[in-house]
Write a protein that holds these residues in place. Structure first.
Motif, PDB file in Angstrom:
ATOM      1  N   HIS A 199     -32.070 -45.070 -15.076  1.00  9.28           N
ATOM      2  CA  HIS A 199     -31.025 -44.062 -14.909  1.00  9.28           C
ATOM      3  C   HIS A 199     -30.736 -43.829 -13.428  1.00  9.28           C
ATOM      4  N   GLY A 200     -29.449 -43.760 -13.113  1.00 13.32           N
ATOM      5  CA  GLY A 200     -28.991 -43.584 -11.743  1.00 13.32           C
ATOM      6  C   GLY A 200     -27.839 -44.537 -11.469  1.00 13.32           C
ATOM      7  N   PRO A 201     -27.271 -44.501 -10.265  1.00 12.96           N
ATOM      8  CA  PRO A 201     -26.170 -45.410  -9.936  1.00 12.96           C
ATOM      9  C   PRO A 201     -26.584 -46.864 -10.076  1.00 12.96           C
ATOM     10  N   THR A 202     -25.652 -47.721 -10.472  1.00 10.50           N
ATOM     11  CA  THR A 202     -25.942 -49.142 -10.622  1.00 10.50           C
ATOM     12  C   THR A 202     -24.795 -49.975 -10.075  1.00 10.50           C
ATOM     13  N   ASN A 203     -25.149 -51.092  -9.477  1.00 12.18           N
ATOM     14  CA  ASN A 203     -24.165 -52.054  -9.004  1.00 12.18           C
ATOM     15  C   ASN A 203     -24.083 -53.265  -9.915  1.00 12.18           C
ATOM     16  N   ASP A 204     -24.827 -53.254 -10.992  1.00  8.84           N
ATOM     17  CA  ASP A 204     -24.839 -54.372 -11.928  1.00  8.84           C
ATOM     18  C   ASP A 204     -23.529 -54.379 -12.699  1.00  8.84           C
ATOM     19  N   PRO A 205     -22.730 -55.450 -12.594  1.00 14.54           N
ATOM     20  CA  PRO A 205     -21.416 -55.478 -13.245  1.00 14.54           C
ATOM     21  C   PRO A 205     -21.491 -55.460 -14.766  1.00 14.54           C
ATOM     22  N   VAL A 260     -22.326 -41.793  -7.151  1.00 15.83           N
ATOM     23  CA  VAL A 260     -22.746 -42.487  -5.937  1.00 15.83           C
ATOM     24  C   VAL A 260     -22.689 -41.549  -4.739  1.00 15.83           C
ATOM     25  N   THR A 261     -21.781 -40.582  -4.785  1.00 16.18           N
ATOM     26  CA  THR A 261     -21.648 -39.642  -3.675  1.00 16.18           C
ATOM     27  C   THR A 261     -22.292 -38.307  -4.040  1.00 16.18           C
ATOM     28  N   ALA A 262     -22.401 -37.445  -3.064  1.00 18.09           N
ATOM     29  CA  ALA A 262     -22.957 -36.110  -3.303  1.00 18.09           C
ATOM     30  C   ALA A 262     -21.850 -35.217  -3.859  1.00 18.09           C
ATOM     31  N   ASN A 263     -21.470 -35.478  -5.107  1.00 20.68           N
ATOM     32  CA  ASN A 263     -20.358 -34.725  -5.677  1.00 20.68           C
ATOM     33  C   ASN A 263     -20.728 -33.262  -5.837  1.00 20.68           C
ATOM     34  N   GLU A 264     -19.713 -32.426  -5.803  1.00 20.75           N
ATOM     35  CA  GLU A 264     -19.942 -31.002  -5.835  1.00 20.75           C
ATOM     36  C   GLU A 264     -20.126 -30.493  -7.253  1.00 20.75           C
ATOM     37  N   TRP A 265     -20.981 -29.488  -7.405  1.00 21.56           N
ATOM     38  CA  TRP A 265     -21.142 -28.777  -8.663  1.00 21.56           C
ATOM     39  C   TRP A 265     -21.296 -27.296  -8.342  1.00 21.56           C
ATOM     40  N   ARG A 266     -20.972 -26.482  -9.320  1.00 22.69           N
ATOM     41  CA  ARG A 266     -21.107 -25.039  -9.169  1.00 22.69           C
ATOM     42  C   ARG A 266     -21.998 -24.496 -10.265  1.00 22.69           C
ATOM     43  N   THR A 267     -22.775 -23.488  -9.951  1.00 23.65           N
ATOM     44  CA  THR A 267     -23.570 -22.817 -10.971  1.00 23.65           C
ATOM     45  C   THR A 267     -22.698 -21.845 -11.739  1.00 23.65           C
ATOM     46  N   PHE A 268     -22.692 -21.988 -13.064  1.00 24.58           N
ATOM     47  CA  PHE A 268     -21.945 -21.074 -13.920  1.00 24.58           C
ATOM     48  C   PHE A 268     -22.839 -19.949 -14.435  1.00 24.58           C
ATOM     49  N   ALA A 269     -24.067 -20.303 -14.832  1.00 24.54           N
ATOM     50  CA  ALA A 269     -25.026 -19.309 -15.325  1.00 24.54           C
ATOM     51  C   ALA A 269     -26.426 -19.823 -15.061  1.00 24.54           C
ATOM     52  N   GLU A 270     -27.370 -18.926 -14.942  1.00 23.50           N
ATOM     53  CA  GLU A 270     -28.769 -19.322 -14.743  1.00 23.50           C
ATOM     54  C   GLU A 270     -29.681 -18.278 -15.348  1.00 23.50           C
ATOM     55  N   GLY A 271     -30.978 -18.598 -15.416  1.00 27.11           N
ATOM     56  CA  GLY A 271     -31.934 -17.687 -16.019  1.00 27.11           C
ATOM     57  C   GLY A 271     -31.894 -17.677 -17.532  1.00 27.11           C
ATOM     58  N   LEU A 272     -31.397 -18.770 -18.134  1.00 31.27           N
ATOM     59  CA  LEU A 272     -31.315 -18.863 -19.585  1.00 31.27           C
ATOM     60  C   LEU A 272     -32.619 -19.427 -20.145  1.00 31.27           C
ATOM     61  N   ARG A 273     -32.976 -19.003 -21.348  1.00 34.08           N
ATOM     62  CA  ARG A 273     -34.233 -19.452 -21.943  1.00 34.08           C
ATOM     63  C   ARG A 273     -33.992 -20.701 -22.779  1.00 34.08           C
ATOM     64  N   ARG A 274     -33.998 -21.853 -22.107  1.00 29.69           N
ATOM     65  CA  ARG A 274     -33.914 -23.156 -22.752  1.00 29.69           C
ATOM     66  C   ARG A 274     -32.645 -23.365 -23.590  1.00 29.69           C
TER      67      ARG A 274
END
Length: 316
Positions: A199-205, A260-274
């Protein structure tokens, strides 16, 4: 649930195999539920051997009609597929695409190699019609036979959840574990590489790489926020996804996401129990299913599930 209250009587009770990640693992309703009152499920049955079952139940009010279950698809005998924890990585998510077809994610039960085999359902995204028949345009029909012509994409580890964009053609698949948690763009006939590619970026065509990754944890449910939603514009068209272990919900823009890049994400909610799964209602309420249990084992405690309702209030 009706009027924000859990009803005393279950909609249905199914004969599942209660072990580790086996059980009832996918539920969705017919896209035309008003005229076709069907509820579709994916679960792991115990007899005559552990195997996935995809079936549909006919709703009558708040319960399923007795003896209404119709099996659409039966999975493989899990005793023959191996894995260090064969009852793990079961997948199970069920959704309908805009094409009217039913899509089902199946995990590779920790056995790895079946993900690349087109004569096994493990490690795949399947596509069938609502009645269980296999579409004539499924992408690997000429490479396999029988029920395995239901395979739509492969090379997945544990596609526990996925979601369709209600306003477009996008399908995003959440693939659990490995070195990274992956969000993959669904493509007909795609091979996502597991277990040949970590799992992760791959260059394998040969393989389709992810659009978003983060370090190993346990990616859970997800949903697209419709573009015509009552939510603020900043959320519209975005992809919300949860993590079971870390207890948050994050948001990405699926159009610009690129692992591949450091794409942006935002936190919508946190502290949830699983958090396990997310659904957005027609009224714009976000429902978050929680389950404070990792697996069903000798330490399992029942009664830990709960359902959260998150609503946008323009007055707040």
């Amino acid at each position: 649930v009706r009027d924000d209250q859990l009803l005393d009587q279950p909609f249905a009770t199914l004969p599942v195999h209660v072990e580790w990640e086996r059980g009832l693992i996918g539920v969705t309703v017919d896209p035309d539920f008003g005229s076709r009152p069907y509820v579709y499920v994916c679960y792991v049955a115990k007899d005559p051997y552990p195997h996935h079952i995809v079936s549909r139940l006919r709703a009558s009010g708040d319960v399923a009609e007795p003896a209404s279950e119709q099996v659409s698809l039966r999975g493989d005998d899990q005793r023959k597929l191996g894995g260090n924890i064969p009852a793990g990585h079961q997948g199970g998510a069920v959704h309908f695409g805009k094409d009217g077809c039913q899509y089902i994610g199946i995990g590779e039960q920790t056995a790895k190699q079946p993900s690349q085999r087109l004569n096994k359902f493990q490690g795949k995204l399947l596509r069938i019609h609502a009645d269980g028949t296999i579409p004539a345009d499924n992408p690997v029909r000429d490479k396999t036979s029988g029920k395995y012509r239901a395979i739509w994409a492969y090379g997945l580890r544990n596609p526990f959840t996925f979601a369709f964009d209600p306003d477009g053609d996008d399908l995003l698949i959440n693939d659990v574990g490995g070195n990274f948690e992956e969000i993959n763009r669904g493509k007909a006939g795609a091979n996502y590489g597991w277990p040949i590619a970590e799992h992760g970026p791959t260059n394998d065509p040969r393989f389709v790489g992810p659009i978003h990754i983060y370090p190993q944890s346990s990616i859970g449910g997800s949903v697209f926020v419709p573009r015509n939603s009552s939510w603020p514009e900043t959320y519209q068209g975005k992809y919300l996804f949860a993590d079971f272990v870390q207890g948050w919900i994050r948001m990405i823009d699926p159009i610009v996401a690129n692992a591949v890049t450091a794409n942006e994400w935002r936190t919508f909610a946190e502290g949830l129990r699983r958090p396990v799964d997310l659904r957005l209602s027609h009224e714009g309420h976000l429902y978050v299913l929680l389950r404070n249990a990792w697996v069903i084992d000798d330490k399992f405690e029942g009664g830990t599930g709960s359902l959260l309702k998150i609503s946008y209030d323009p007055e707040e």
